[in-house]
Write a protein that holds these residues in place. Sequence first.
Motif, PDB file in Angstrom:
ATOM      1  N   SER A  25       0.829  -1.207   0.000  1.00 28.11           N
ATOM      2  CA  SER A  25       0.000   0.000   0.000  1.00 28.11           C
ATOM      3  C   SER A  25       0.862   1.255   0.000  1.00 28.11           C
ATOM      4  CB  SER A  25      -0.923   0.006   1.219  1.00 28.11           C
ATOM      5  OG  SER A  25      -1.832  -1.061   1.155  1.00 28.11           O
ATOM      6  N   GLN A  26       1.886   1.250   0.818  1.00 30.07           N
ATOM      7  CA  GLN A  26       2.780   2.408   0.864  1.00 30.07           C
ATOM      8  C   GLN A  26       3.495   2.601  -0.467  1.00 30.07           C
ATOM      9  OE1 GLN A  26       5.131   1.454   4.385  1.00 30.07           O
ATOM     10  NE2 GLN A  26       4.156   3.162   5.443  1.00 30.07           N
ATOM     11  N   GLU A  27       4.017   1.511  -1.025  1.00 32.00           N
ATOM     12  CA  GLU A  27       4.746   1.603  -2.297  1.00 32.00           C
ATOM     13  C   GLU A  27       3.869   2.148  -3.420  1.00 32.00           C
ATOM     14  OE1 GLU A  27       6.429  -2.185  -3.346  1.00 32.00           O
ATOM     15  OE2 GLU A  27       7.677  -2.258  -1.545  1.00 32.00           O
ATOM     16  N   LEU A  28       2.590   1.796  -3.402  1.00 35.34           N
ATOM     17  CA  LEU A  28       1.678   2.178  -4.480  1.00 35.34           C
ATOM     18  C   LEU A  28       0.808   3.382  -4.126  1.00 35.34           C
ATOM     19  CD1 LEU A  28       0.690  -1.438  -5.522  1.00 35.34           C
ATOM     20  CD2 LEU A  28       2.243   0.105  -6.709  1.00 35.34           C
ATOM     21  N   SER A  29       1.125   4.048  -3.008  1.00 35.31           N
ATOM     22  CA  SER A  29       0.364   5.219  -2.551  1.00 35.31           C
ATOM     23  C   SER A  29      -1.125   4.899  -2.429  1.00 35.31           C
ATOM     24  CB  SER A  29       0.581   6.410  -3.487  1.00 35.31           C
ATOM     25  OG  SER A  29       1.944   6.752  -3.530  1.00 35.31           O
ATOM     26  N   PHE A  30      -1.410   3.724  -1.895  1.00 35.57           N
ATOM     27  CA  PHE A  30      -2.783   3.255  -1.694  1.00 35.57           C
ATOM     28  C   PHE A  30      -3.173   3.550  -0.254  1.00 35.57           C
ATOM     29  CE2 PHE A  30      -5.720  -0.394  -0.814  1.00 35.57           C
ATOM     30  CZ  PHE A  30      -6.675  -0.113  -1.767  1.00 35.57           C
ATOM     31  N   PRO A  31      -4.272   4.261  -0.020  1.00 34.79           N
ATOM     32  CA  PRO A  31      -4.659   4.609   1.338  1.00 34.79           C
ATOM     33  C   PRO A  31      -4.876   3.362   2.224  1.00 34.79           C
ATOM     34  CG  PRO A  31      -5.951   5.857  -0.243  1.00 34.79           C
ATOM     35  CD  PRO A  31      -5.198   4.811  -1.018  1.00 34.79           C
ATOM     36  N   SER A  32      -4.305   3.399   3.399  1.00 38.14           N
ATOM     37  CA  SER A  32      -4.388   2.243   4.302  1.00 38.14           C
ATOM     38  C   SER A  32      -5.830   1.921   4.704  1.00 38.14           C
ATOM     39  CB  SER A  32      -3.536   2.476   5.545  1.00 38.14           C
ATOM     40  OG  SER A  32      -3.991   3.607   6.257  1.00 38.14           O
ATOM     41  N   TYR A  33      -6.715   2.906   4.680  1.00 42.40           N
ATOM     42  CA  TYR A  33      -8.094   2.628   5.074  1.00 42.40           C
ATOM     43  C   TYR A  33      -8.835   1.772   4.046  1.00 42.40           C
ATOM     44  CZ  TYR A  33      -8.704   7.040   2.446  1.00 42.40           C
ATOM     45  OH  TYR A  33      -8.648   8.055   1.515  1.00 42.40           O
ATOM     46  N   TYR A  34      -8.251   1.542   2.878  1.00 42.79           N
ATOM     47  CA  TYR A  34      -8.834   0.642   1.888  1.00 42.79           C
ATOM     48  C   TYR A  34      -8.211  -0.756   1.905  1.00 42.79           C
ATOM     49  CZ  TYR A  34     -11.289   4.439  -0.592  1.00 42.79           C
ATOM     50  OH  TYR A  34     -12.120   5.452  -0.939  1.00 42.79           O
ATOM     51  N   GLU A  35      -7.232  -0.994   2.760  1.00 45.71           N
ATOM     52  CA  GLU A  35      -6.550  -2.286   2.773  1.00 45.71           C
ATOM     53  C   GLU A  35      -7.517  -3.444   3.005  1.00 45.71           C
ATOM     54  OE1 GLU A  35      -3.233  -2.049   5.472  1.00 45.71           O
ATOM     55  OE2 GLU A  35      -2.133  -0.701   4.134  1.00 45.71           O
ATOM     56  N   ALA A  36      -8.567  -3.235   3.757  1.00 51.80           N
ATOM     57  CA  ALA A  36      -9.554  -4.300   4.001  1.00 51.80           C
ATOM     58  C   ALA A  36     -10.210  -4.751   2.698  1.00 51.80           C
ATOM     59  CB  ALA A  36     -10.611  -3.827   4.992  1.00 51.80           C
ATOM     60  N   CYS A  37     -10.257  -3.892   1.709  1.00 52.23           N
ATOM     61  CA  CYS A  37     -10.847  -4.248   0.409  1.00 52.23           C
ATOM     62  C   CYS A  37      -9.951  -5.197  -0.375  1.00 52.23           C
ATOM     63  CB  CYS A  37     -11.088  -2.989  -0.426  1.00 52.23           C
ATOM     64  SG  CYS A  37     -12.241  -1.821   0.304  1.00 52.23           S
ATOM     65  N   VAL A  38      -8.661  -5.240  -0.052  1.00 49.34           N
ATOM     66  CA  VAL A  38      -7.700  -6.082  -0.761  1.00 49.34           C
ATOM     67  C   VAL A  38      -7.653  -7.484  -0.145  1.00 49.34           C
ATOM     68  CG1 VAL A  38      -5.261  -6.325  -1.420  1.00 49.34           C
ATOM     69  CG2 VAL A  38      -6.339  -4.067  -1.404  1.00 49.34           C
ATOM     70  N   ARG A  39      -7.935  -7.602   1.138  1.00 53.25           N
ATOM     71  CA  ARG A  39      -7.807  -8.888   1.840  1.00 53.25           C
ATOM     72  C   ARG A  39      -8.570 -10.040   1.194  1.00 53.25           C
ATOM     73  NH1 ARG A  39      -6.993  -5.347   6.147  1.00 53.25           N
ATOM     74  NH2 ARG A  39      -5.008  -5.756   7.158  1.00 53.25           N
ATOM     75  N   GLU A  61     -14.441   3.955  -6.240  1.00 55.91           N
ATOM     76  CA  GLU A  61     -13.272   4.290  -5.436  1.00 55.91           C
ATOM     77  C   GLU A  61     -13.236   3.351  -4.249  1.00 55.91           C
ATOM     78  OE1 GLU A  61      -9.834   5.869  -4.357  1.00 55.91           O
ATOM     79  OE2 GLU A  61     -10.830   6.397  -6.196  1.00 55.91           O
ATOM     80  N   PRO A  62     -12.270   2.483  -4.155  1.00 52.40           N
ATOM     81  CA  PRO A  62     -11.169   2.305  -5.092  1.00 52.40           C
ATOM     82  C   PRO A  62     -11.587   1.431  -6.274  1.00 52.40           C
ATOM     83  CG  PRO A  62     -10.854   0.821  -3.258  1.00 52.40           C
ATOM     84  CD  PRO A  62     -12.097   1.632  -2.965  1.00 52.40           C
ATOM     85  N   CYS A  63     -10.958   1.646  -7.379  1.00 48.29           N
ATOM     86  CA  CYS A  63     -11.218   0.872  -8.594  1.00 48.29           C
ATOM     87  C   CYS A  63     -10.681  -0.549  -8.413  1.00 48.29           C
ATOM     88  CB  CYS A  63     -10.536   1.542  -9.782  1.00 48.29           C
ATOM     89  SG  CYS A  63     -10.717   0.630 -11.335  1.00 48.29           S
ATOM     90  N   ALA A  64     -11.339  -1.515  -9.024  1.00 41.32           N
ATOM     91  CA  ALA A  64     -10.895  -2.906  -8.963  1.00 41.32           C
ATOM     92  C   ALA A  64      -9.471  -3.044  -9.486  1.00 41.32           C
ATOM     93  CB  ALA A  64     -11.843  -3.804  -9.753  1.00 41.32           C
ATOM     94  N   GLN A  65      -9.102  -2.265 -10.487  1.00 42.91           N
ATOM     95  CA  GLN A  65      -7.738  -2.330 -11.019  1.00 42.91           C
ATOM     96  C   GLN A  65      -6.714  -1.943  -9.955  1.00 42.91           C
ATOM     97  OE1 GLN A  65      -8.484   0.240 -14.466  1.00 42.91           O
ATOM     98  NE2 GLN A  65      -7.691  -1.416 -15.737  1.00 42.91           N
ATOM     99  N   THR A  66      -7.051  -0.960  -9.147  1.00 43.27           N
ATOM    100  CA  THR A  66      -6.155  -0.536  -8.069  1.00 43.27           C
ATOM    101  C   THR A  66      -6.044  -1.624  -7.016  1.00 43.27           C
ATOM    102  OG1 THR A  66      -6.759   1.771  -8.462  1.00 43.27           O
ATOM    103  CG2 THR A  66      -5.732   1.257  -6.350  1.00 43.27           C
TER     104      THR A  66
END
Length: 70
Positions: free
Chosen positions: A9-23, A42-47
């Motif tokens: 998330s940090q490397e890709l400038s992805f907000p940490s509050y969206y990390e649950a969407c990636v799990r 927001e966030p887009c599936a591609q992201t």
Amino acid sequence: MDAALHRASQELSFPSYYEACVRPLLRNPEGHWPRCCAGGCEPCAQTLIRVALRTLEILGTPRVTPIPEW
């Protein structure tokens, strides 16, 4: 997994509050992943996919199933 996801998330400038969407993607790395609907979500599936792929790389378990081009 949490540390790898946070790093990705940090490397890709992805907000940490969206990390649950990636799990869910990380729990099923070879399963069906969503596609971009072009609806301006927001966030887009591609992201989400970019972050999930980077997380799996960091973990040393890259996705084997190809992601279709869109």
